[in-house]
Design a protein around this motif. Structure first.
Motif, PDB file in Angstrom:
ATOM      1  N   LEU A 156     -15.780   4.234  -1.738  1.00 41.16           N
ATOM      2  CA  LEU A 156     -14.730   4.221  -0.738  1.00 41.16           C
ATOM      3  C   LEU A 156     -13.977   5.546  -0.773  1.00 41.16           C
ATOM      4  O   LEU A 156     -14.023   6.275  -1.781  1.00 41.16           O
ATOM      5  N   ALA A 157     -13.279   5.851   0.304  1.00 34.43           N
ATOM      6  CA  ALA A 157     -12.473   7.070   0.360  1.00 34.43           C
ATOM      7  C   ALA A 157     -11.125   6.758   0.979  1.00 34.43           C
ATOM      8  O   ALA A 157     -11.031   5.946   1.907  1.00 34.43           O
ATOM      9  N   GLY A 158     -10.094   7.393   0.452  1.00 33.52           N
ATOM     10  CA  GLY A 158      -8.755   7.224   0.995  1.00 33.52           C
ATOM     11  C   GLY A 158      -8.526   8.158   2.163  1.00 33.52           C
ATOM     12  O   GLY A 158      -9.034   9.278   2.196  1.00 33.52           O
ATOM     13  N   GLY A 159      -7.736   7.682   3.136  1.00 35.13           N
ATOM     14  CA  GLY A 159      -7.445   8.524   4.280  1.00 35.13           C
ATOM     15  C   GLY A 159      -6.101   8.211   4.885  1.00 35.13           C
ATOM     16  O   GLY A 159      -5.672   7.059   4.896  1.00 35.13           O
ATOM     17  N   MET A 160      -5.419   9.256   5.381  1.00 34.50           N
ATOM     18  CA  MET A 160      -4.158   9.086   6.096  1.00 34.50           C
ATOM     19  C   MET A 160      -4.236   9.738   7.477  1.00 34.50           C
ATOM     20  O   MET A 160      -4.083   9.067   8.487  1.00 34.50           O
ATOM     21  N   GLY A 161      -4.482  11.033   7.515  1.00 31.24           N
ATOM     22  CA  GLY A 161      -4.571  11.726   8.798  1.00 31.24           C
ATOM     23  C   GLY A 161      -5.814  11.320   9.563  1.00 31.24           C
ATOM     24  O   GLY A 161      -6.812  10.860   8.987  1.00 31.24           O
ATOM     25  N   PRO A 162      -5.810  11.487  10.892  1.00 28.14           N
ATOM     26  CA  PRO A 162      -6.944  11.039  11.705  1.00 28.14           C
ATOM     27  C   PRO A 162      -8.260  11.703  11.356  1.00 28.14           C
ATOM     28  O   PRO A 162      -9.315  11.064  11.404  1.00 28.14           O
ATOM     29  N   ARG A 163      -8.248  12.975  11.011  1.00 22.76           N
ATOM     30  CA  ARG A 163      -9.510  13.652  10.684  1.00 22.76           C
ATOM     31  C   ARG A 163     -10.108  13.088   9.395  1.00 22.76           C
ATOM     32  O   ARG A 163     -11.328  12.915   9.286  1.00 22.76           O
ATOM     33  N   THR A 164      -9.246  12.790   8.422  1.00 21.75           N
ATOM     34  CA  THR A 164      -9.755  12.225   7.172  1.00 21.75           C
ATOM     35  C   THR A 164     -10.246  10.803   7.384  1.00 21.75           C
ATOM     36  O   THR A 164     -11.295  10.411   6.858  1.00 21.75           O
ATOM     37  N   VAL A 165      -9.509  10.005   8.136  1.00 19.58           N
ATOM     38  CA  VAL A 165      -9.944   8.627   8.382  1.00 19.58           C
ATOM     39  C   VAL A 165     -11.287   8.626   9.116  1.00 19.58           C
ATOM     40  O   VAL A 165     -12.191   7.843   8.800  1.00 19.58           O
ATOM     41  N   ARG A 166     -11.439   9.524  10.074  1.00 16.85           N
ATOM     42  CA  ARG A 166     -12.725   9.623  10.776  1.00 16.85           C
ATOM     43  C   ARG A 166     -13.836  10.010   9.794  1.00 16.85           C
ATOM     44  O   ARG A 166     -14.958   9.486   9.863  1.00 16.85           O
ATOM     45  N   LEU A 167     -13.534  10.921   8.869  1.00 18.44           N
ATOM     46  CA  LEU A 167     -14.519  11.330   7.872  1.00 18.44           C
ATOM     47  C   LEU A 167     -14.939  10.164   6.984  1.00 18.44           C
ATOM     48  O   LEU A 167     -16.100  10.065   6.586  1.00 18.44           O
ATOM     49  N   THR A 168     -14.006   9.270   6.656  1.00 14.69           N
ATOM     50  CA  THR A 168     -14.390   8.128   5.817  1.00 14.69           C
ATOM     51  C   THR A 168     -15.450   7.282   6.503  1.00 14.69           C
ATOM     52  O   THR A 168     -16.330   6.718   5.846  1.00 14.69           O
ATOM     53  N   GLY A 169     -15.377   7.183   7.824  1.00 12.04           N
ATOM     54  CA  GLY A 169     -16.418   6.468   8.541  1.00 12.04           C
ATOM     55  C   GLY A 169     -17.741   7.207   8.513  1.00 12.04           C
ATOM     56  O   GLY A 169     -18.814   6.607   8.437  1.00 12.04           O
ATOM     57  N   GLU A 170     -17.657   8.516   8.541  1.00 16.40           N
ATOM     58  CA  GLU A 170     -18.859   9.359   8.550  1.00 16.40           C
ATOM     59  C   GLU A 170     -19.568   9.391   7.210  1.00 16.40           C
ATOM     60  O   GLU A 170     -20.807   9.350   7.150  1.00 16.40           O
ATOM     61  N   ALA A 171     -18.802   9.469   6.102  1.00 19.11           N
ATOM     62  CA  ALA A 171     -19.417   9.817   4.821  1.00 19.11           C
ATOM     63  C   ALA A 171     -19.140   8.847   3.686  1.00 19.11           C
ATOM     64  O   ALA A 171     -19.684   9.035   2.595  1.00 19.11           O
ATOM     65  N   ALA A 172     -18.310   7.811   3.884  1.00 18.63           N
ATOM     66  CA  ALA A 172     -18.006   6.848   2.830  1.00 18.63           C
ATOM     67  C   ALA A 172     -18.489   5.466   3.239  1.00 18.63           C
ATOM     68  O   ALA A 172     -18.900   5.225   4.379  1.00 18.63           O
ATOM     69  N   ASP A 173     -18.443   4.536   2.288  1.00 16.33           N
ATOM     70  CA  ASP A 173     -18.849   3.154   2.540  1.00 16.33           C
ATOM     71  C   ASP A 173     -17.665   2.249   2.831  1.00 16.33           C
ATOM     72  O   ASP A 173     -17.843   1.061   3.116  1.00 16.33           O
ATOM     73  N   GLY A 174     -16.479   2.798   2.725  1.00 13.41           N
ATOM     74  CA  GLY A 174     -15.277   2.031   2.996  1.00 13.41           C
ATOM     75  C   GLY A 174     -14.084   2.967   3.012  1.00 13.41           C
ATOM     76  O   GLY A 174     -14.181   4.138   2.612  1.00 13.41           O
ATOM     77  N   THR A 175     -12.944   2.444   3.469  1.00 12.35           N
ATOM     78  CA  THR A 175     -11.747   3.260   3.633  1.00 12.35           C
ATOM     79  C   THR A 175     -10.565   2.574   2.966  1.00 12.35           C
ATOM     80  O   THR A 175     -10.390   1.356   3.107  1.00 12.35           O
TER      81      THR A 175
END
Length: 291
Positions: A156-175
């Motif tokens: 999983l990856a943590g995200g706050m800003g929109p670019r990071t949250v979008r990246l979690t969908g691209e490259a992680a298995d969860g957010t």
């Protein structure tokens, strides 16, 4: 059914962890989460101890700051935990707090690039692949784990800003979303995650969303919640957090679940007077109301 967890905040001394872990295990809580906050407690060391002190509760590490860690070391440690405690480990990584990263001399010029490179390499290593890559931040030359996890594991990856949250969908298995996230924020995160998954051709895969919920119960609950929100820069009336009894907390959990959260992790206020009692409250009083 929504998964319920609670977090052991690293403002508590490490020696407090054992009793909280045992309380969570005995109370039937599904997940206990830990943080690797500078300069408090290490995520892998506390995670290993929590797993060893318990029998059934799943332990989440949310999250490990990638600037602090060589990806091969993260993979080695994660694989060891997955092999020793199969099915009970949840690993999350993220940017880390940039001021803290600056204090230790590892602040990245492009945190987004670093997180993407780390995620791709880490997931490949944990999948048992032999990896050679030369990126802006992550370089591996013919690296493979001798003891990879015996089966697929999620990162999983943590995200706050929109670019990071979008990246979690691209490259992680969860957010993993912070306690600054309202129900509307969860909905927006789901949209961004889906954009990232589609862009990476991963839209058919499952993607777990974990969100923290600032929670206060017992004497002075509303005052403690309000004080923490204000201290974090929020208005006291912002649609964040919950104060009250088990029914009030369960209703707040349901709102986040209806917005798209798969797991809600109750986050006590920093001045929670009874950490053991808090996880018992989560497991014994709130959990049954979500069935």
């Amino acid at each position: 059914m929504t998964t319920l967890g609670a977090v052991f905040r690293p403002q508590l001394a490490p020696e407090r962890l054992r009793s909280v872990v045992r309380a969570a295990d005995a109370a039937g809580l599904e997940e206990l989460w830990l943080w690797e906050d500078c300069f408090r407690e290490g995520g892998i060391s506390t995670g290993a101890a929590a797993l060893a002190w318990s029998e059934r509760v799943r332990v989440g590490i949310g999250l490990l700051p990638v600037p602090l860690r060589n990806v091969a070391v993260t993979a080695m440690e994660a694989a060891s935990l997955h092999r020793m405690f199969p099915g009970r480990v949840i690993l999350g990584v993220g940017h880390g707090v940039q001021d803290w990263m600056g204090q230790v001399g590892v602040r990245a010029e492009s945190p987004l690039t670093l997180l993407r490179e780390h995620l791709l390499a880490l997931r490949a290593l944990l999948a048992g692949e032999r990896v050679t890559t030369k990126g802006r931040y992550v370089t591996l030359d013919d690296v493979a784990l001798d003891w990879p996890p015996p089966g697929p594991v999620d990162v999983l990856a943590g995200g706050m800003g929109p670019r990071t949250v979008r990246l979690t969908g691209e490259a992680a298995d969860g957010t993993i979303l912070t306690a600054d996230t309202s129900a509307d924020g969860v909905r927006q995160a789901r949209r961004l995650i889906e954009e990232g998954r589609v862009a990476a051709g991963r839209d058919g895969a499952d993607h777990r969303v974990v969100v923290y919920l600032l929670t206060a119960t017992g004497d002075g609950a509303r005052e403690r919640l309000r004080a923490e929100l204000v201290a974090e820069g929020h208005g006291a009336d912002d649609d964040l957090g919950v104060a009250g009894d088990a029914r009030a907390v369960a209703e707040a959990v349901r709102r986040l679940a209806e917005a798209g959260a798969d797991t809600v992790v109750l986050q006590p206020t920093g001045d929670e007077p009874d950490p053991d009692g808090f996880v018992r409250f989560a497991g014994e009083e709130v959990r049954p109301l979500l069935a």
